[in-house]
Every structure is written in C-alpha cells, then in structure tokens.
Design an enzyme around this catalytic site. Structure first.
Site, PDB file in Angstrom:
ATOM      1  N   GLY A 179       0.754  -3.487  15.802  1.00  0.00           N
ATOM      2  CA  GLY A 179       1.642  -2.450  15.512  1.00  0.00           C
ATOM      3  C   GLY A 179       3.075  -2.722  15.891  1.00  0.00           C
TER       4      GLY A 179
ATOM      5  CG  ASP B 150      -4.050  -1.356   8.792  1.00  0.00           C
ATOM      6  OD1 ASP B 150      -5.057  -1.535   8.121  1.00  0.00           O
ATOM      7  OD2 ASP B 150      -3.073  -0.524   8.016  1.00  0.00           O
ATOM      8  CG  MET B 151      -8.009  -6.333  10.783  1.00  0.00           C
ATOM      9  SD  MET B 151      -8.194  -7.483  12.084  1.00  0.00           S
ATOM     10  CE  MET B 151      -9.520  -8.547  11.200  1.00  0.00           C
TER      11      MET B 151
ATOM     12  CG  HIS C 187      -1.963  -0.996   1.140  1.00  0.00           C
ATOM     13  ND1 HIS C 187      -1.661  -2.655   1.225  1.00  0.00           N
ATOM     14  CD2 HIS C 187      -3.398  -1.011   1.019  1.00  0.00           C
ATOM     15  CE1 HIS C 187      -2.908  -3.138   1.074  1.00  0.00           C
ATOM     16  NE2 HIS C 187      -3.808  -2.420   0.880  1.00  0.00           N
TER      17      HIS C 187
ATOM     18  CD1 TRP D 223     -19.140 -18.955  10.958  1.00  0.00           C
ATOM     19  CD2 TRP D 223     -18.065 -20.347   9.686  1.00  0.00           C
ATOM     20  NE1 TRP D 223     -18.733 -19.792  11.755  1.00  0.00           N
ATOM     21  CE2 TRP D 223     -17.901 -20.584  11.175  1.00  0.00           C
ATOM     22  CE3 TRP D 223     -17.553 -21.216   8.824  1.00  0.00           C
ATOM     23  CZ2 TRP D 223     -17.401 -21.870  11.669  1.00  0.00           C
ATOM     24  CZ3 TRP D 223     -16.847 -22.390   9.299  1.00  0.00           C
ATOM     25  CH2 TRP D 223     -16.838 -22.569  10.712  1.00  0.00           C
ATOM     26  CE  LYS D 224     -16.937 -17.558  14.912  1.00  0.00           C
ATOM     27  NZ  LYS D 224     -16.414 -17.987  16.106  1.00  0.00           N
TER      28      LYS D 224
END
Length: 332
Positions: free
Chosen positions: A304, A173-174, A44, A225-226
């Site tokens: 982090g 951050d995911m 990114h 599924w979660k």
C-alpha cells in the site's frame, strides 16, 4: 495525457447518469473509478469504464439491482447481488461486514450473483477507514491453467488484506496471477513488455509479451503450483460460503458475471490493546525498511505504500490517462 481527478470524476458522474444510474450510485461509481486511477491502478479505474458500460448495455450489469441479505447466522450473513454493479454491491457488503465486526468482534458477508468489483483494494481501504482489519476475496472466470495443465481451469481470484494504521493503512491487493489481466492490458496499451513472465503463449511457452498472453488468457499463477492451489481453495471457499457459482459455473456463461465473493472484517478494538497494534506495525515496517536493497537505487515498501506515493504525485501533477481510452469514454 494528464487530467485532473476532479475532471475525471465529473465526466464519469455525468456518464453514469446518462446510462440511468441513480444519483447516489452514479456518484459512488464515479468516485471509485477515479480513486483507483488516482492511486495508479488505471487497469481497474478509467481503463475499465468502456467495458463496464458495454456490460450495462448488454444487460449483464443490472443498473437498478443491489445486494440484499438472504440468510443470517449471527455474525455471518449470506447476500445475493442480484447481478447489480459490483462496486455498489461490494461497498454495501463491506459496510455490513464492518457493522457485524463492531457488534460481534468479527463479521462475515458471503455474496453471490454479483459482478466485478473492479479494484479490490477499494474495499480494504473502506474497512481500514472504519478501523477494521479485512480479508476479502472473489472468484473469477477461468483465466489460468492449473499447474501443469494446458488450458485455463482456475481464476486469478483477487485477494485483499487490509490493516488500519494512522500513518497509512497497510493494504495488500493482489490477483493470484503474476500480473492481473488489467495490468497486462496496461502494458499492451503502452506498447511495453512485462518485466517478468506473465503467462503462456500459443506455443505453451512462458512469455512476457502482453499480446501473446492475452490471445488465450492463460496467466501464470503466483508461486507456480502454490498459487494454483491457493486459487482453487479461494474458489472453494467463496462458492461454499456464499452458496454461489464456482469458477466452473462462471465459465459456462458467455461473459464473466454472477461471481462469488467473501468479506471478512475484524474489529481490533475488542482486544483493548491501548495502542499496541500501531507499535507492532511500526516494528515490522521499520525492520523491513531497514534492509539493504540489492540495487542501491531501489526502495523497500510495505503493501500500500507505493499506491499512497502515486496518489500524492497524481494529486499534484494530474493523472496520466491513455488518450485512446479517454476518447472512448468521451464517445460513450
């Protein structure tokens, strides 16, 4: 190849000026792309620059547009991004959410019609540096099948939580896919397989082969599924709160744009806890660090912590940049 962060920032700043960004925004863009790369998130950072410029050329990203407030409800505001650069809009909306939090204890900005914010943790860190807790999320184009489905209908909607801490901010951050697609592309560029399954191949089998996953962009939701359910809920919240586009609407566009985002900030000073939050954070981190690892060579991290270590290493040794990516940037 190893490049100093100063050189990366200088090259990118000049590149953005070349493409007619004003001086302030060119500096901001160059700084954010460089900082993400410095923290080890090239997917990114510099790796996204060629695509970013391609979107500028196509007019998807409006270089002179910025987010503006459209409605105010006390400590809650709606903003329209006017299809401006995602980094510029996200920085502006995070600053506003911080201002609202410091005025009211909590502030929220819901943003519509913006572009990719690149690394979401950038804005979590921005809030933490202002001594605010943050909860941030965005929707995306559909790039994951809902659990049990064959075709992509949900997004890997990035989710960020940051907590200010004197010894180093806690920043989660995911993406809601097991691997972000930028990270999958990182493995592809290095000619490596993913360490775990990251999506489905064209035979509807789970795979760790980046090329097979990227061919149809069918990522694997975290928690199966979660994660699928959480993706849908974040899309619903971003859409409702901003009155913007859902993943369904984003899918109707040729290129991912006009997405919806939410910026929530909380100012913990309102509690007047006199240092208690720091003590509680250390208690949790120390307890977690003290666990015996399954593999003796492994280390346990808080969210982090590894990024901070990578940053320190890259500041000392220079940043590794994929040669082909850098050559593309220099050719722009």
């Amino acid at each position: 190849m190893q490049i100093s962060p100063e050189n990366i920032q200088k090259v990118l700043y000049e590149l953005f000026l070349k493409y007619k960004f004003n001086n302030t925004n060119a500096k901001l863009l160059a700084n954010v792309f460089t900082e993400s790369t410095l923290d080890g998130v090239s997917s990114h950072g510099v790796n996204r620059v060629p695509l970013f410029i391609e979107y500028v050329k196509k007019g998807v990203i409006k270089i002179d547009a910025e987010a503006e407030k459209t409605a105010s409800f006390g400590n809650i505001e709606r903003w329209d991004g006017n299809l401006g650069p995602g980094i510029v809009n996200a920085t502006k909306c995070t600053n506003r959410a911080v201002e609202l939090a410091k005025q009211h204890g909590m502030g929220m900005v819901a943003l519509r019609n913006t572009n990719h914010w690149m690394r979401g943790g950038t804005y979590g860190k921005q809030a933490a540096n202002a001594n605010c807790i943050s909860i941030l999320f965005t929707n995306t184009k559909p790039n994951m099948p809902p659990w049990g489905g064959k075709d992509s209908r949900i997004g890997n909607n990035p989710f960020v939580v940051s907590i200010p801490r004197k010894k180093g901010h806690v920043i989660l951050d995911m993406a809601l896919s097991q691997f972000s697609f930028g990270k999958i592309n990182d493995y592809r560029l290095k000619g490596e397989k993913l360490p775990y399954h990251g999506g489905w191949d064209d035979k509807d089998e789970l795979s760790n082969d980046p090329d097979k996953i990227l061919s149809k962009e069918r990522g694997l939701p975290i928690g199966y599924w979660k994660g699928s359910a959480l993706s849908m809920v974040l899309d619903m919240l971003a859409t409702i709160l901003s009155s913007g586009n859902s993943t369904y609407k984003i899918n109707s566009k040729e290129i991912e744009t006009a997405i919806s985002q939410v910026y929530i900030c909380i100012y913990p000073e309102v509690f007047k806890d006199n240092g208690l939050p720091e003590k509680l954070l250390e208690e949790i981190i120390d307890f977690t660090h003290s666990v015996e690892p399954i593999n003796p060579e492994d280390t346990i991290y808080y969210p982090g912590e590894r990024s901070a270590q990578t940053r320190a290493k890259n500041l000392k040794e220079g940043i590794f940049v994929n040669r082909s990516i850098w050559e593309k940037i220099m050719a722009l």
